[in-house]
Motif scaffolding. Structure first.
Motif, PDB file in Angstrom:
ATOM      1  N   GLY A 152       0.720  -7.599 -13.658  1.00 43.75           N
ATOM      2  CA  GLY A 152       1.595  -6.479 -13.331  1.00 43.75           C
ATOM      3  C   GLY A 152       1.052  -5.164 -13.834  1.00 43.75           C
ATOM      4  O   GLY A 152       1.100  -4.148 -13.136  1.00 43.75           O
ATOM      5  N   ALA A 153       0.523  -5.172 -15.065  1.00 46.92           N
ATOM      6  CA  ALA A 153      -0.048  -3.955 -15.640  1.00 46.92           C
ATOM      7  C   ALA A 153      -1.249  -3.483 -14.825  1.00 46.92           C
ATOM      8  O   ALA A 153      -1.445  -2.281 -14.626  1.00 46.92           O
ATOM      9  N   ALA A 154      -2.075  -4.432 -14.369  1.00 44.53           N
ATOM     10  CA  ALA A 154      -3.224  -4.060 -13.534  1.00 44.53           C
ATOM     11  C   ALA A 154      -2.764  -3.433 -12.228  1.00 44.53           C
ATOM     12  O   ALA A 154      -3.357  -2.462 -11.741  1.00 44.53           O
ATOM     13  N   ILE A 155      -1.683  -3.964 -11.655  1.00 46.37           N
ATOM     14  CA  ILE A 155      -1.145  -3.390 -10.425  1.00 46.37           C
ATOM     15  C   ILE A 155      -0.605  -1.986 -10.684  1.00 46.37           C
ATOM     16  O   ILE A 155      -0.816  -1.071  -9.883  1.00 46.37           O
ATOM     17  N   HIS A 156       0.070  -1.791 -11.828  1.00 47.71           N
ATOM     18  CA  HIS A 156       0.575  -0.457 -12.167  1.00 47.71           C
ATOM     19  C   HIS A 156      -0.569   0.555 -12.195  1.00 47.71           C
ATOM     20  O   HIS A 156      -0.450   1.670 -11.680  1.00 47.71           O
ATOM     21  N   THR A 157      -1.688   0.167 -12.828  1.00 46.39           N
ATOM     22  CA  THR A 157      -2.848   1.056 -12.915  1.00 46.39           C
ATOM     23  C   THR A 157      -3.379   1.381 -11.520  1.00 46.39           C
ATOM     24  O   THR A 157      -3.700   2.532 -11.213  1.00 46.39           O
ATOM     25  N   GLY A 158      -3.465   0.363 -10.665  1.00 45.97           N
ATOM     26  CA  GLY A 158      -3.951   0.581  -9.312  1.00 45.97           C
ATOM     27  C   GLY A 158      -3.041   1.481  -8.504  1.00 45.97           C
ATOM     28  O   GLY A 158      -3.510   2.351  -7.767  1.00 45.97           O
ATOM     29  N   ILE A 159      -1.739   1.296  -8.655  1.00 43.93           N
ATOM     30  CA  ILE A 159      -0.777   2.140  -7.940  1.00 43.93           C
ATOM     31  C   ILE A 159      -0.954   3.602  -8.334  1.00 43.93           C
ATOM     32  O   ILE A 159      -0.937   4.501  -7.482  1.00 43.93           O
ATOM     33  N   ALA A 160      -1.123   3.837  -9.626  1.00 38.43           N
ATOM     34  CA  ALA A 160      -1.275   5.213 -10.107  1.00 38.43           C
ATOM     35  C   ALA A 160      -2.521   5.886  -9.538  1.00 38.43           C
ATOM     36  O   ALA A 160      -2.548   7.111  -9.360  1.00 38.43           O
ATOM     37  N   GLN A 161      -3.551   5.111  -9.230  1.00 35.12           N
ATOM     38  CA  GLN A 161      -4.808   5.674  -8.748  1.00 35.12           C
ATOM     39  C   GLN A 161      -4.914   5.723  -7.221  1.00 35.12           C
ATOM     40  O   GLN A 161      -5.875   6.279  -6.687  1.00 35.12           O
ATOM     41  N   ALA A 162      -3.951   5.155  -6.514  1.00 40.63           N
ATOM     42  CA  ALA A 162      -4.038   5.060  -5.059  1.00 40.63           C
ATOM     43  C   ALA A 162      -3.879   6.427  -4.395  1.00 40.63           C
ATOM     44  O   ALA A 162      -3.025   7.222  -4.776  1.00 40.63           O
ATOM     45  N   THR A 163      -4.704   6.682  -3.397  1.00 39.46           N
ATOM     46  CA  THR A 163      -4.624   7.934  -2.631  1.00 39.46           C
ATOM     47  C   THR A 163      -4.324   7.686  -1.156  1.00 39.46           C
ATOM     48  O   THR A 163      -4.249   8.632  -0.377  1.00 39.46           O
ATOM     49  N   GLY A 164      -4.174   6.421  -0.757  1.00 28.06           N
ATOM     50  CA  GLY A 164      -3.868   6.112   0.633  1.00 28.06           C
ATOM     51  C   GLY A 164      -2.434   6.404   0.986  1.00 28.06           C
ATOM     52  O   GLY A 164      -1.577   6.552   0.108  1.00 28.06           O
ATOM     53  N   ASP A 165      -2.157   6.483   2.279  1.00 25.37           N
ATOM     54  CA  ASP A 165      -0.785   6.686   2.744  1.00 25.37           C
ATOM     55  C   ASP A 165       0.070   5.468   2.407  1.00 25.37           C
ATOM     56  O   ASP A 165       1.256   5.588   2.096  1.00 25.37           O
ATOM     57  N   TYR A 166      -0.552   4.296   2.494  1.00 25.66           N
ATOM     58  CA  TYR A 166       0.089   3.040   2.119  1.00 25.66           C
ATOM     59  C   TYR A 166      -0.859   2.281   1.196  1.00 25.66           C
ATOM     60  O   TYR A 166      -2.071   2.537   1.160  1.00 25.66           O
ATOM     61  N   LEU A 167      -0.305   1.322   0.461  1.00 24.82           N
ATOM     62  CA  LEU A 167      -1.135   0.490  -0.406  1.00 24.82           C
ATOM     63  C   LEU A 167      -0.658  -0.949  -0.330  1.00 24.82           C
ATOM     64  O   LEU A 167       0.504  -1.224  -0.022  1.00 24.82           O
ATOM     65  N   LEU A 168      -1.580  -1.858  -0.596  1.00 24.73           N
ATOM     66  CA  LEU A 168      -1.226  -3.272  -0.712  1.00 24.73           C
ATOM     67  C   LEU A 168      -1.970  -3.878  -1.880  1.00 24.73           C
ATOM     68  O   LEU A 168      -2.973  -3.332  -2.349  1.00 24.73           O
ATOM     69  N   VAL A 169      -1.468  -5.016  -2.352  1.00 24.03           N
ATOM     70  CA  VAL A 169      -2.090  -5.736  -3.451  1.00 24.03           C
ATOM     71  C   VAL A 169      -2.830  -6.936  -2.885  1.00 24.03           C
ATOM     72  O   VAL A 169      -2.272  -7.711  -2.090  1.00 24.03           O
ATOM     73  N   GLN A 170      -4.101  -7.087  -3.268  1.00 22.24           N
ATOM     74  CA  GLN A 170      -4.938  -8.192  -2.813  1.00 22.24           C
ATOM     75  C   GLN A 170      -5.424  -8.974  -4.015  1.00 22.24           C
ATOM     76  O   GLN A 170      -6.214  -8.477  -4.820  1.00 22.24           O
ATOM     77  N   ASP A 171      -4.944 -10.207  -4.193  1.00 23.95           N
ATOM     78  CA  ASP A 171      -5.465 -11.051  -5.263  1.00 23.95           C
ATOM     79  C   ASP A 171      -6.931 -11.354  -5.003  1.00 23.95           C
ATOM     80  O   ASP A 171      -7.374 -11.443  -3.850  1.00 23.95           O
ATOM     81  N   ALA A 172      -7.678 -11.561  -6.086  1.00 27.61           N
ATOM     82  CA  ALA A 172      -9.114 -11.795  -5.970  1.00 27.61           C
ATOM     83  C   ALA A 172      -9.461 -13.266  -5.784  1.00 27.61           C
ATOM     84  O   ALA A 172     -10.637 -13.625  -5.746  1.00 27.61           O
ATOM     85  N   ASP A 173      -8.461 -14.132  -5.648  1.00 28.36           N
ATOM     86  CA  ASP A 173      -8.697 -15.572  -5.719  1.00 28.36           C
ATOM     87  C   ASP A 173      -8.768 -16.286  -4.372  1.00 28.36           C
ATOM     88  O   ASP A 173      -8.742 -17.513  -4.317  1.00 28.36           O
ATOM     89  N   LEU A 174      -8.817 -15.543  -3.275  1.00 29.83           N
ATOM     90  CA  LEU A 174      -8.989 -16.099  -1.930  1.00 29.83           C
ATOM     91  C   LEU A 174      -7.769 -16.845  -1.404  1.00 29.83           C
ATOM     92  O   LEU A 174      -7.854 -17.536  -0.382  1.00 29.83           O
ATOM     93  N   GLU A 175      -6.605 -16.725  -2.063  1.00 24.99           N
ATOM     94  CA  GLU A 175      -5.402 -17.390  -1.554  1.00 24.99           C
ATOM     95  C   GLU A 175      -4.832 -16.670  -0.324  1.00 24.99           C
ATOM     96  O   GLU A 175      -4.140 -17.288   0.478  1.00 24.99           O
ATOM     97  N   TYR A 176      -5.109 -15.375  -0.209  1.00 29.01           N
ATOM     98  CA  TYR A 176      -4.604 -14.586   0.909  1.00 29.01           C
ATOM     99  C   TYR A 176      -5.768 -14.022   1.704  1.00 29.01           C
ATOM    100  O   TYR A 176      -6.791 -13.624   1.134  1.00 29.01           O
TER     101      TYR A 176
END
Length: 258
Positions: free
Chosen positions: A79-103
């Motif tokens: 969750g903390a990693a996602i918070h950091t990513g959200i704060a740095q996002a400059t796109g109109d929209y954002l999504l979360v992508q796990d690094a583990d190939l499940e999605y």
């Protein structure tokens, strides 16, 4: 919509981080939407950082328009990693992508369709609807996910089929204004309860595939996280006394490398 920010929280993902970046690189987004990839290394203990650096240094044939790499000095949780990513996002929209190939990043355009049609502010990718492939794994995990979704829907008055999904797309201007507290896997129920309280927000759900992992293959979420999710559903559903961050908050950039 001109740019999509893709946030990748990574912890000990040396075996899959390059593969997921390859899959993201292969995706051509509809309407020529640009891709911004934000990798947040949550103080991995393996060679995740070396794999990321090697990938970023090899910029030939990349369709990714912008790269950001951020490293936490101490492990804080997904969750903390996602918070950091959200704060740095400059796109109109954002999504979360796990690094583990499940999605599968190949389904980004499915997630984006309600957005580019002008219908949605938030899109959830559901593992429990549609005819897409799903790996057969644990019965009690699927029951647990459905119970958590049911409890979440009771509190939020939504009719989601998969609250715990790892694929959620948000309008950046909205998600950056929401105060998020949960540092681990409580992110999913917290953000769901909070977005449901925003007047007029348009939430859609689309079917996605799911290539799940076993614990032996590196899956990290456990039964304790399930109990925490119940706590978060009740806490943020009934006692949510802080919804939005300050308008002029200063975003901390933690070792951001572009």
């Amino acid at each position: 919509m001109k740019r999509l920010s893709i946030i990748i929280p990574a912890y000990n993902e040396e075996n899959t981080i390059s593969l997921i970046l390859d899959r993201i690189n292969e995706v051509k987004l509809i309407r020529n939407i640009e891709k911004e990839v934000i990798i947040v290394n949550d103080c991995s203990k393996d060679n995740t950082e070396a794999a990321i650096q090697q990938y970023m240094n090899n910029k030939e044939n990349l369709t990714i328009n912008y790269f950001k790499y951020i490293k936490h000095d101490v492990n804080q949780g997904k969750g903390a990693a996602i918070h950091t990513g959200i704060a740095q996002a400059t796109g109109d929209y954002l999504l979360v992508q796990d690094a583990d190939l499940e999605y599968d990043p190949g389904e980004y355009n499915t997630l984006l369709k309600p957005i580019v049609l002008g219908s949605a502010d938030v899109v959830y990718g559901s593992r429990f609807m549609g005819g897409n492939p799903h790996r057969i794994l644990f019965f009690w995990h699927s029951i647990g996910n459905r119970v958590l979704t049911f409890l979440s829907n009771m509190m939020s008055n939504l009719n989601l089929t998969d609250m715990e999904t790892g694929y959620k797309v948000f309008r950046t201007a909205i998600i950056q204004r929401i105060y998020l507290h949960e540092k681990r896997f409580g992110f999913e129920p917290e953000v769901t309860q909070k977005i449901s309280m925003i007047p007029g927000i348009r939430i859609y759900e689309v079917g996605i595939s799911y290539y799940g992992r076993t614990f032996a293959e590196g899956k990290k979420i456990g039964w304790k996280d399930g109990f925490r999710a119940i706590y978060c559903i009740v806490k943020y559903g009934l006692f949510n006394n802080k919804m939005f961050v300050e308008k002029n908050r200063k975003i901390n950039s933690q070792q951001v490398r572009v």
